[in-house]
Design a protein around this motif. Structure first.
Motif, PDB file in Angstrom:
ATOM      1  N   LYS A 121       0.766  -1.108  -0.119  1.00 53.13           N
ATOM      2  CA  LYS A 121      -0.020  -0.090  -0.066  1.00 53.13           C
ATOM      3  C   LYS A 121       0.780   1.219   0.071  1.00 53.13           C
ATOM      4  O   LYS A 121       2.013   1.177   0.450  1.00 53.13           O
ATOM      5  CB  LYS A 121      -0.801   0.068   1.271  1.00 53.13           C
ATOM      6  CG  LYS A 121      -2.005  -1.098   1.359  1.00 53.13           C
ATOM      7  CD  LYS A 121      -2.757  -0.823   2.508  1.00 53.13           C
ATOM      8  CE  LYS A 121      -4.022  -1.846   2.483  1.00 53.13           C
ATOM      9  NZ  LYS A 121      -5.425  -1.137   2.317  1.00 53.13           N
TER      10      LYS A 121
ATOM     11  N   CYS B  14      -0.927   7.743   0.793  1.00 56.60           N
ATOM     12  CA  CYS B  14      -2.373   7.867   0.658  1.00 56.60           C
ATOM     13  C   CYS B  14      -3.245   6.636   0.929  1.00 56.60           C
ATOM     14  O   CYS B  14      -4.498   6.715   1.007  1.00 56.60           O
ATOM     15  CB  CYS B  14      -2.844   8.216  -0.773  1.00 56.60           C
ATOM     16  SG  CYS B  14      -2.491   6.978  -2.085  1.00 56.60           S
ATOM     17  N   GLY B  15      -2.370   5.512   1.051  1.00 59.09           N
ATOM     18  CA  GLY B  15      -3.081   4.416   1.580  1.00 59.09           C
ATOM     19  C   GLY B  15      -3.534   3.311   0.443  1.00 59.09           C
ATOM     20  O   GLY B  15      -4.316   2.449   0.778  1.00 59.09           O
TER      21      GLY B  15
END
Length: 68
Positions: A18, A22-23
């Motif tokens: 990830k 920003c994930g």
């Protein structure tokens, strides 16, 4: 590359699944029939060094590079 272009998954970011900024996931949520992970975004780069070297090999392009 992150889908939001936050970073490229190279060097110290290569093992990440990830984006730390920003994930967003690196891979698509569905997997292909061969159980391979499918990238969400890919970016191709062209190194600037070899391009400049090629320009300096010809006298006309070398003169044009001295324009400014």
């Amino acid at each position: 590359m992150c889908i939001n272009t936050c970073l490229a998954y190279t060097g110290p970011f290569a093992p990440f699944e990830k984006c730390p900024t920003c994930g967003k996931d690196r891979y698509e949520s569905c997997k292909s029939s061969h159980n391979k992970k499918v990238l969400r975004c890919m970016f191709t780069t062209i190194p600037i060094g070899p391009q400049i070297q090629a320009l300096w090999q010809h006298s006309k392009s070398a003169k044009r590079m001295h324009y400014h």
